[in-house]
Design an enzyme around this catalytic site. Structure first.
Site, mmCIF file in Angstrom:
data_model
loop_
_atom_site.group_PDB
_atom_site.id
_atom_site.type_symbol
_atom_site.label_atom_id
_atom_site.label_comp_id
_atom_site.label_asym_id
_atom_site.label_seq_id
_atom_site.Cartn_x
_atom_site.Cartn_y
_atom_site.Cartn_z
ATOM 1 N N ASP A 138 0.787 -1.254 0.000
ATOM 2 C CA ASP A 138 0.000 0.000 0.000
ATOM 3 C C ASP A 138 0.817 1.303 0.000
ATOM 4 O OD1 ASP A 138 -1.967 -1.930 0.245
ATOM 5 O OD2 ASP A 138 -2.828 -1.184 2.099
ATOM 6 N N LYS A 158 -7.047 -4.991 -3.064
ATOM 7 C CA LYS A 158 -7.798 -5.526 -1.916
ATOM 8 C C LYS A 158 -8.721 -4.450 -1.365
ATOM 9 C CE LYS A 158 -4.042 -4.330 1.204
ATOM 10 N NZ LYS A 158 -4.757 -3.299 1.984
ATOM 11 N N HIS A 165 -17.751 2.292 0.437
ATOM 12 C CA HIS A 165 -17.173 1.215 1.253
ATOM 13 C C HIS A 165 -17.568 1.325 2.731
ATOM 14 C CE1 HIS A 165 -13.852 -1.379 2.881
ATOM 15 N NE2 HIS A 165 -14.323 -2.112 1.890
ATOM 16 N N CYS A 193 -1.977 -2.743 7.678
ATOM 17 C CA CYS A 193 -1.874 -3.667 6.545
ATOM 18 C C CYS A 193 -0.599 -4.501 6.555
ATOM 19 C CB CYS A 193 -2.070 -2.913 5.239
ATOM 20 S SG CYS A 193 -3.785 -2.350 5.082
HETATM 21 C C1 VGL Z 1 -4.699 0.653 5.696
HETATM 22 C C2 VGL Z 1 -6.338 1.473 7.067
HETATM 23 C C3 VGL Z 1 -7.276 1.357 6.072
HETATM 24 C C4 VGL Z 1 -3.257 0.288 5.522
HETATM 25 C C5 VGL Z 1 -5.621 0.509 4.681
HETATM 26 O O1 VGL Z 1 -2.791 0.228 4.376
HETATM 27 O O2 VGL Z 1 -2.572 0.043 6.564
HETATM 28 N N1 VGL Z 1 -5.059 1.113 6.884
HETATM 29 N N2 VGL Z 1 -6.897 0.869 4.882
#
Ligand code: VGL
Ligand code: ZN
Length: 201
Positions: free
Chosen positions: A12, A110, A56, A155
């Site tokens: 991410d 994802k 979402h 994540c």
């Molecule tokens: C993430 C919160 C919501 C991350 C992704 O990448 O850690 N955290 N969505």
């Protein structure tokens, strides 16, 4: 060059998790150069991309009266509500412009199901719905993973725990990660990863 049984998993590294983004992680952009350099020594490089529809269930804006960072109960259990982030096709969902995404063999998205968040690169937050990454890695004969990216305590943590549970040898390079760190979440994540046998380097 590392053996072909190893993969670098980059979690991410997207604009919304970098300074100026919707869910900015302090110093999120500082890890980009180190990650690019690491890519050069791996034969397999996988990027993950948080990829949510606008409606979402993890977005506070979709729950009347709720604020970001509140925790609510969804069908699968507690869920933190986040500012709207990484909306499919938006600039915030793009990889950081400095990230060498051309080097990726595989990009796994994802969090695209409206009702289920997905912190982990392997299983969504119901802990059952698979993303397909395990099958991809196994079919390439990969058994050893190095994880880097954002955020350490969400994540990256969830991905590392699932990877260990699935039998991979797992290492997290903390200098190439940054954390959200809400309510002691970084401390808890580090303890959980150590407990699961994840190497924290
Ligand atoms: C993430 C919160 C919501 C991350 C992704 O990448 O850690 N955290 N969505
Ligand atoms: Zn998300």
């Amino acid at each position: 060059m590392r053996p072909d049984t190893e993969a670098l998993i980059v979690i991410d590294v997207q604009n919304d998790f970098c300074p100026g983004g919707a869910l900015a992680v302090d110093g999120g952009d500082e890890i980009v150069n180190e990650i690019n350099a690491m890519m050069g020594s791996f034969q397999a490089v996988v990027l993950t991309q948080d990829w949510h529809p606008e409606n979402h269930a993890s977005f506070a804006a979709n729950h009347a009266g709720r604020q970001p960072f509140d925790v609510i109960e969804l069908a699968y259990g507690p869920q933190v509500l986040w500012p709207s982030h990484c909306v499919q096709g938006s600039a915030g969902a793009d990889f950081h412009a400095g990230l060498d995404s051309d080097r990726a063999d595989m990009i796994i998205r994802k969090g695209f199901r409206r009702q289920i968040d997905s912190y982990s690169a392997f299983f969504e937050n119901d802990r059952k719905t698979a993303t397909g990454l395990d099958g991809y890695l196994r079919s390439r004969g990969i058994d050893t993973l190095t994880l880097v990216g954002l955020a350490t305590d969400f994540c990256v943590n969830y991905s590392a725990l699932d990877a260990a549970k699935l039998g991979y040898s797992v290492r997290v390079i903390e200098s190439a990660c940054r954390a959200i760190d809400m309510d002691g979440s970084l401390f808890a994540a580090r303890a959980a990863m150590k407990e699961a046998g994840v190497a924290l380097d």
